[in-house]
Design a protein around this motif. Structure first.
Motif, PDB file in Angstrom:
ATOM      1  N   ARG A 175       0.825  -1.204   0.000  1.00  0.00           N
ATOM      2  CA  ARG A 175       0.000   0.000   0.000  1.00  0.00           C
ATOM      3  C   ARG A 175       0.868   1.267   0.000  1.00  0.00           C
ATOM      4  NH1 ARG A 175      -4.544  -2.946   2.174  1.00  0.00           N
ATOM      5  NH2 ARG A 175      -3.429  -3.637   3.999  1.00  0.00           N
ATOM      6  N   SER A 176       1.950   1.241   0.764  1.00  0.00           N
ATOM      7  CA  SER A 176       2.836   2.406   0.819  1.00  0.00           C
ATOM      8  C   SER A 176       3.529   2.640  -0.521  1.00  0.00           C
ATOM      9  CB  SER A 176       3.879   2.224   1.927  1.00  0.00           C
ATOM     10  OG  SER A 176       3.273   2.160   3.203  1.00  0.00           O
ATOM     11  N   VAL A 177       3.942   1.551  -1.174  1.00  0.00           N
ATOM     12  CA  VAL A 177       4.596   1.673  -2.475  1.00  0.00           C
ATOM     13  C   VAL A 177       3.625   2.244  -3.505  1.00  0.00           C
ATOM     14  CG1 VAL A 177       5.623   0.394  -4.388  1.00  0.00           C
ATOM     15  CG2 VAL A 177       6.287  -0.138  -2.052  1.00  0.00           C
TER      16      VAL A 177
ATOM     17  N   ASP B 270      14.651   8.082 -12.201  1.00  0.00           N
ATOM     18  CA  ASP B 270      15.728   8.431 -11.276  1.00  0.00           C
ATOM     19  C   ASP B 270      15.222   8.627  -9.851  1.00  0.00           C
ATOM     20  OD1 ASP B 270      17.423   8.359 -13.415  1.00  0.00           O
ATOM     21  OD2 ASP B 270      17.412  10.531 -13.756  1.00  0.00           O
ATOM     22  N   SER B 271      13.970   9.047  -9.704  1.00  0.00           N
ATOM     23  CA  SER B 271      13.444   9.332  -8.370  1.00  0.00           C
ATOM     24  C   SER B 271      12.958   8.077  -7.645  1.00  0.00           C
ATOM     25  CB  SER B 271      12.290  10.335  -8.469  1.00  0.00           C
ATOM     26  OG  SER B 271      11.211   9.786  -9.217  1.00  0.00           O
ATOM     27  N   LEU B 272      12.995   6.929  -8.337  1.00  0.00           N
ATOM     28  CA  LEU B 272      12.451   5.706  -7.755  1.00  0.00           C
ATOM     29  C   LEU B 272      13.531   4.889  -7.055  1.00  0.00           C
ATOM     30  CD1 LEU B 272      10.021   4.420 -10.543  1.00  0.00           C
ATOM     31  CD2 LEU B 272       9.512   5.859  -8.562  1.00  0.00           C
ATOM     32  N   THR B 273      13.168   4.282  -5.934  1.00  0.00           N
ATOM     33  CA  THR B 273      14.042   3.328  -5.264  1.00  0.00           C
ATOM     34  C   THR B 273      13.896   1.965  -5.935  1.00  0.00           C
ATOM     35  OG1 THR B 273      12.337   2.718  -3.661  1.00  0.00           O
ATOM     36  CG2 THR B 273      13.774   4.573  -3.087  1.00  0.00           C
ATOM     37  N   GLU B 274      14.718   1.034  -5.527  1.00  0.00           N
ATOM     38  CA  GLU B 274      14.681  -0.307  -6.134  1.00  0.00           C
ATOM     39  C   GLU B 274      13.325  -0.974  -5.933  1.00  0.00           C
ATOM     40  OE1 GLU B 274      16.710  -4.734  -5.598  1.00  0.00           O
ATOM     41  OE2 GLU B 274      17.632  -2.988  -4.640  1.00  0.00           O
TER      42      GLU B 274
ATOM     43  N   ALA C  93       8.016  -2.632  -8.165  1.00  0.00           N
ATOM     44  CA  ALA C  93       6.557  -2.526  -8.077  1.00  0.00           C
ATOM     45  C   ALA C  93       5.984  -1.937  -9.361  1.00  0.00           C
ATOM     46  CB  ALA C  93       6.162  -1.663  -6.883  1.00  0.00           C
ATOM     47  N   LEU C  94       6.666  -0.939  -9.924  1.00  0.00           N
ATOM     48  CA  LEU C  94       6.176  -0.304 -11.144  1.00  0.00           C
ATOM     49  C   LEU C  94       6.142  -1.295 -12.301  1.00  0.00           C
ATOM     50  CD1 LEU C  94       5.215   2.356 -12.400  1.00  0.00           C
ATOM     51  CD2 LEU C  94       7.610   2.853 -12.986  1.00  0.00           C
ATOM     52  N   ASN C  95       7.114  -2.194 -12.359  1.00  0.00           N
ATOM     53  CA  ASN C  95       7.127  -3.212 -13.412  1.00  0.00           C
ATOM     54  C   ASN C  95       5.888  -4.105 -13.347  1.00  0.00           C
ATOM     55  OD1 ASN C  95       9.568  -2.375 -14.491  1.00  0.00           O
ATOM     56  ND2 ASN C  95      10.777  -3.729 -13.179  1.00  0.00           N
TER      57      ASN C  95
ATOM     58  N   THR D 103       5.225 -10.015  -5.598  1.00  0.00           N
ATOM     59  CA  THR D 103       6.382  -9.384  -6.229  1.00  0.00           C
ATOM     60  C   THR D 103       7.318  -8.781  -5.193  1.00  0.00           C
ATOM     61  OG1 THR D 103       5.071  -8.876  -8.198  1.00  0.00           O
ATOM     62  CG2 THR D 103       7.090  -7.609  -7.880  1.00  0.00           C
ATOM     63  N   LEU D 104       6.744  -8.250  -4.123  1.00  0.00           N
ATOM     64  CA  LEU D 104       7.540  -7.591  -3.089  1.00  0.00           C
ATOM     65  C   LEU D 104       7.944  -8.523  -1.954  1.00  0.00           C
ATOM     66  CD1 LEU D 104       5.526  -4.235  -2.764  1.00  0.00           C
ATOM     67  CD2 LEU D 104       7.503  -4.716  -4.228  1.00  0.00           C
ATOM     68  N   GLU D 105       7.659  -9.802  -2.098  1.00  0.00           N
ATOM     69  CA  GLU D 105       7.882 -10.734  -0.989  1.00  0.00           C
ATOM     70  C   GLU D 105       9.341 -10.781  -0.547  1.00  0.00           C
ATOM     71  OE1 GLU D 105       7.074 -12.902   2.090  1.00  0.00           O
ATOM     72  OE2 GLU D 105       5.491 -12.181   0.747  1.00  0.00           O
ATOM     73  N   ARG D 106      10.255 -10.679  -1.491  1.00  0.00           N
ATOM     74  CA  ARG D 106      11.678 -10.752  -1.093  1.00  0.00           C
ATOM     75  C   ARG D 106      12.073  -9.562  -0.218  1.00  0.00           C
ATOM     76  NH1 ARG D 106      15.586  -8.216  -4.596  1.00  0.00           N
ATOM     77  NH2 ARG D 106      14.614  -7.064  -6.317  1.00  0.00           N
ATOM     78  N   TYR D 107      11.442  -8.421  -0.443  1.00  0.00           N
ATOM     79  CA  TYR D 107      11.694  -7.278   0.429  1.00  0.00           C
ATOM     80  C   TYR D 107      11.078  -7.537   1.802  1.00  0.00           C
ATOM     81  CZ  TYR D 107      12.924  -4.959  -3.944  1.00  0.00           C
ATOM     82  OH  TYR D 107      13.509  -4.631  -5.138  1.00  0.00           O
ATOM     83  N   GLY D 108       9.921  -8.170   1.810  1.00  0.00           N
ATOM     84  CA  GLY D 108       9.290  -8.523   3.080  1.00  0.00           C
ATOM     85  C   GLY D 108      10.150  -9.466   3.888  1.00  0.00           C
ATOM     86  N   GLN D 109      10.762 -10.433   3.210  1.00  0.00           N
ATOM     87  CA  GLN D 109      11.649 -11.371   3.908  1.00  0.00           C
ATOM     88  C   GLN D 109      12.863 -10.647   4.488  1.00  0.00           C
ATOM     89  OE1 GLN D 109      12.522 -14.314   0.924  1.00  0.00           O
ATOM     90  NE2 GLN D 109      10.483 -15.244   1.018  1.00  0.00           N
TER      91      GLN D 109
END
Length: 319
Positions: free
Chosen positions: A60-62, A92-96, A101-103, A123-129
């Motif tokens: 939701r934040s992303v 350029d303004s986006l983080t990894e 997420a945009l993809n 898609t974001l699960e690896r960041y969650g881990q």
């Protein structure tokens, strides 16, 4: 022991066993005796969102960040909402995490899709881990060591409730007494109550204190952000706070509820629609959306916290 008398006795055994289990759960978490860590100058709003409500709150934040930076927009038509990617070639303004997420938004998406098995949360699960491991190391989230130290208490209570039930059941059948329905009900209900009371919260005491301290420390930021948002059009970047946009930081700490009545009202409306669509669904998608960002002051945590523990049992989104 005469049946009705045994049921009274059994009820007291269940009651005091559950009380003992609740006391053990409170005592096994000793993280409240640890010193609160300092607030990092490199504060990560997505890690805070994960602490507050799991990977669903990160998603939701992303979405909010991408919407604010002009990479996606939310269109609402009555009760239907869809998230559309806008042609914006400057990344350029986006983080990894935001680029990944945009993809995922290669085509228009329904808000409910974010929490589906193929959705943004996957898609974001690896960041969650990564966040999970880091917060467990900092003892903000319940880890395996805490669960293992608590497990003997829980198993002992289960054995007392089940053992006494089975013992009386076999004794009754051996003596030709088959009116055991109330005994079975007592045992079943006792296990359910013990299981509910015995669940460890997703956040440790230290994690809850840390989140509450962040919410207290940034309460003035929340008020300023909400006020500025009410006077600004959507997709307007703000002056950064410690390298982080204060709008995104506020959403990470307090949830999307602070956006109510602002230029980003379509954001909240979209997730309310997702909640309504999944309210009768299964654990996967319903839980993902039901930890709604409507309560901006929630410390989530119990899993729900946050949404608290309401979603804690649905795969890490929220407990």
């Amino acid at each position: 022991m005469y049946g009705p008398y045994f049921l009274i006795f059994y009820g007291f055994v269940i009651f005091f066993s559950v009380i003992a289990l609740a006391a053990a759960k409170n005592q096994v978490d000793k993280t409240d005796k640890l010193a609160l860590p300092p607030v990092s100058p490199q504060i990560d709003p997505y890690e805070i969102a994960y602490l507050r409500g799991g990977i669903n709150e990160v998603a939701r934040s992303v979405v909010f960040s991408l919407m604010q930076k002009g990479f996606i927009e939310i269109k609402t038509n009555g009760k239907d909402s869809e998230i559309i990617r806008i042609n914006n070639e400057s990344f350029d303004s986006l983080t990894e995490i935001e680029k990944n997420a945009l993809n995922w938004f290669h085509s228009s998406r329904k808000p409910v899709e974010l929490f589906a098995s193929y959705g943004l949360v996957e898609t974001l699960e690896r960041y969650g881990q990564m966040y999970q491991a880091r917060l467990e190391t900092q003892q903000m989230l319940t880890n395996d060591d805490l669960r293992n130290s608590y497990k003997p208490w829980k198993m002992t209570v289960y054995l007392i409730i089940l053992g006494l039930c089975l013992y009386k059941l076999l004794a009754a059948l051996a003596n030709g007494n088959f009116n055991v329905i109330f005994l079975i009900i007592f045992g079943f209900v006792g296990i359910l109550i013990a299981s509910s009371v015995g669940k460890l919260p997703r956040l440790t005491k230290l994690g809850k204190q840390h989140l509450e301290r962040l919410q207290l420390a940034f309460d003035s930021l929340k008020a300023k952000t909400a006020k500025s948002l009410s006077n600004q059009p959507a997709q307007t970047a703000q002056t950064t706070f410690a390298g982080v946009d204060p709008m995104l930081l506020s959403v990470g700490i307090f949830g999307g509820g602070i956006l109510a009545g602002t230029a980003y009202h379509s954001y909240n409306q979209a997730f309310r629609t997702a909640n309504a669509q999944t309210s009768t669904g299964g654990c996967g998608s319903a839980c993902g959306s039901s930890c709604s960002s409507g309560d901006s002051g929630s410390s989530s945590g119990d899993g729900g916290s946050s949404c608290g523990g309401g979603c804690g049992g649905c795969g890490g989104g929220c407990s």
